[in-house]
Write an enzyme that holds these catalytic residues in place. Structure first.
Site, PDB file in Angstrom:
ATOM      1  N   LYS A  79       0.816  -1.236   0.011  1.00 29.10           N
ATOM      2  CA  LYS A  79      -0.145   0.127  -0.102  1.00 29.10           C
ATOM      3  C   LYS A  79       0.917   1.023   0.002  1.00 29.10           C
ATOM      4  O   LYS A  79       1.860   1.255   0.947  1.00 29.10           O
ATOM      5  CB  LYS A  79      -0.917   0.078   1.223  1.00 29.10           C
ATOM      6  CG  LYS A  79      -1.758   1.090   1.382  1.00 29.10           C
ATOM      7  CD  LYS A  79      -3.034   0.750   0.597  1.00 29.10           C
ATOM      8  CE  LYS A  79      -4.151   1.885   0.646  1.00 29.10           C
ATOM      9  NZ  LYS A  79      -3.586   3.266  -0.047  1.00 29.10           N
ATOM     10  N   LYS A 103       5.255   2.031   8.947  1.00 26.78           N
ATOM     11  CA  LYS A 103       3.908   2.724   9.411  1.00 26.78           C
ATOM     12  C   LYS A 103       2.685   1.956   9.495  1.00 26.78           C
ATOM     13  O   LYS A 103       2.014   1.823  10.452  1.00 26.78           O
ATOM     14  CB  LYS A 103       3.811   3.941   8.326  1.00 26.78           C
ATOM     15  CG  LYS A 103       2.433   5.000   8.935  1.00 26.78           C
ATOM     16  CD  LYS A 103       2.260   6.051   8.086  1.00 26.78           C
ATOM     17  CE  LYS A 103       3.496   7.265   8.198  1.00 26.78           C
ATOM     18  NZ  LYS A 103       3.012   8.407   7.392  1.00 26.78           N
ATOM     19  N   LYS A 115       5.439   2.621  -2.886  1.00 23.05           N
ATOM     20  CA  LYS A 115       5.577   4.056  -3.419  1.00 23.05           C
ATOM     21  C   LYS A 115       5.762   3.972  -4.844  1.00 23.05           C
ATOM     22  O   LYS A 115       6.445   2.976  -5.337  1.00 23.05           O
ATOM     23  CB  LYS A 115       6.662   4.668  -2.626  1.00 23.05           C
ATOM     24  CG  LYS A 115       6.145   5.534  -1.323  1.00 23.05           C
ATOM     25  CD  LYS A 115       5.023   6.461  -1.307  1.00 23.05           C
ATOM     26  CE  LYS A 115       4.814   7.014   0.013  1.00 23.05           C
ATOM     27  NZ  LYS A 115       4.009   8.067   0.009  1.00 23.05           N
ATOM     28  N   SER A 358      -7.338   4.908   4.829  1.00 21.41           N
ATOM     29  CA  SER A 358      -7.266   4.445   3.489  1.00 21.41           C
ATOM     30  C   SER A 358      -7.689   2.914   3.508  1.00 21.41           C
ATOM     31  O   SER A 358      -8.134   2.367   2.811  1.00 21.41           O
ATOM     32  CB  SER A 358      -5.596   4.620   3.064  1.00 21.41           C
ATOM     33  OG  SER A 358      -5.699   5.871   2.427  1.00 21.41           O
TER      34      SER A 358
END
Length: 424
Positions: A79, A103, A115, A358
């Site tokens: 993600k 995270k 990313k 999210s």
């Protein structure tokens, strides 16, 4: 230890390295990690570059470069955001994807980190060109993303409109409705309640949890917020509505101070009308540097990186620093502040509310069961406070910084998942 992300980002002058990345090598030694564990964490599972042509408004074809990094998927599909920037490199994206893995593990959501992005300056593209570039990029990476593979989201210079183009292009390719392919969408197309201010709200939940541990009363505290963009403005609004006294705020043009407290709703209205918070009636204009040195108990950097550094750290008077910006406190300044018993809530925890919501959006898309705002608020608060409590417990047990505790907790979670899978 071989050359790794820590050394690489120091040589990448085009981008700002993060404090978390600087601390990772120290953490490796602290945890007495094996070579196998370090190697596993130090290498992305998959990273790739695509090149694709796009027809510009002038009629000519132009080649673009896109990247995507899927760092670690031991705890679930990867993600992470998609950013558009002219200086984007795949090495920097690898570092960001690693931190996203950290995270997600920290707030205990079943994602790994990713990313990606396109090497481009959005200010030089028309709206039509921006859409064509986005769709072309998705056509190139469509086989490598998906609701159970890798889920993109907004990032630097991308927004919910770009997420809609990504959604639409992916659905055209797959010939089926797949709202869970991307998060950060408008509510009308499967977005989640609370998403637009989730980063700010998550930070407020963390701040309130820290104050409860320290037995601090918000009625007697002064809050200063550097940065009055999306995150800083919403943080100021939420805190003000919750009874906090906001004595100073600033944006890129400068700041304002009022010892008795600002009427944040009127400041927001002034900002929309004039483009800045400065010259708000019955306040004193200040610089951003002066805001950081405000005689306040709580300081919230919500703008740029490296704002609190060796040169100005001795001017800081706050007792709690909530990092809503990415890496606003340098390593040198952090050490000095910790020696003064200043509590620094690290960015990977303080601004994790965005990825949590999210995750909620993804769940709702998969189940086609959309939640009311109250349910999102309740679950976000639960996730954030649970993560804070875990980090605070480690911090107290080991007498270390909250950043070190957060990194340690996340790394151990990722390695445990890898061990269960037989990769260690």
């Amino acid at each position: 230890m071989k050359e790794n992300k820590i050394e690489r980002i120091h040589s990448d002058s085009a981008m700002t390295c993060t404090l978390c990345m600087q601390e990772m090598e120290i953490l490796y030694d602290h945890l007495a990690m094996s070579t196998e564990e370090i190697d596993l964490l130090d290498m992305p599972k998959r990273s790739f570059t695509v090149h694709f042509p796009v027809r510009m408004d002038s009629g000519r074809m132009k080649m673009f470069v896109g990247h995507r990094v899927q760092y670690n998927d031991a705890r679930g599909p990867t993600k992470g955001g998609i950013r558009y920037h002219p200086d984007l490199t795949i090495e920097y994206l690898q570092d960001l994807a690693f931190l996203m893995s950290i995270k997600c593990a920290l707030v205990d959501i079943p994602f790994g980190g990713a990313k990606g992005g396109i090497v481009t300056n959005t200010k030089e593209l028309s709206r039509g060109e921006l859409e064509r570039v986005t769709r072309a990029y998705i056509r190139e990476i469509a086989d490598y993303i998906g609701p159970l593979k890798d889920i993109p989201a907004p990032d630097v210079y991308t927004d919910e409109q770009i997420m809609v183009w990504i959604l639409d292009e992916f659905e055209r390719i797959k010939r089926e409705h797949t709202p869970s392919i991307v998060t950060g969408k408008p509510i009308e197309l499967g977005g989640s309640q609370v998403r637009k201010y989730s980063t700010s709200l998550g930070g407020v939940y963390i701040l309130e949890a820290a104050m409860k541990k320290l037995e601090l009363d918000k009625s007697s505290l002064c809050v200063a917020i550097q940065g009055f963009g999306k995150v800083g403005l919403n943080a100021a609004r939420i805190l003000y509505e919750n009874g906090f006294t906001i004595c100073a705020v600033s944006d890129s043009s400068g700041g304002i101070f009022k010892e008795e407290g600002l009427d944040i709703m009127e400041v927001i209205d002034h900002k929309y009308k004039t483009g800045s918070v400065i010259d708000f009636p019955e306040t004193r204009n200040i610089t951003n540097e002066e805001l950081l040195a405000t005689d306040c108990e709580i300081l919230i950097p919500a703008a740029l990186s490296k704002q609190i550094k060796r040169e100005n750290v001795n001017d800081i008077k706050a007792k709690i620093i909530l990092e809503l910006a990415n890496a606003p406190v340098t390593m040198d300044a952090s050490r000095i502040l910790l020696d003064r018993s200043v509590i620094i809530v690290p960015d990977i925890l303080a601004n994790a509310g965005g990825v949590v919501v999210s995750y909620f959006e993804w769940i709702q898309n998969l189940s086609q069961d959309y939640w009311e705002e109250d349910k999102v608020l309740e679950r976000l608060q639960q996730k954030m406070i649970t993560a804070f409590d875990k980090v605070y417990e480690i911090c107290m047990e080991q007498d270390c910084s909250m950043r070190r505790a957060a990194l340690q907790f996340s790394v151990r979670r990722i390695l445990y998942a890898e061990r269960l899978r037989g990769n260690l």
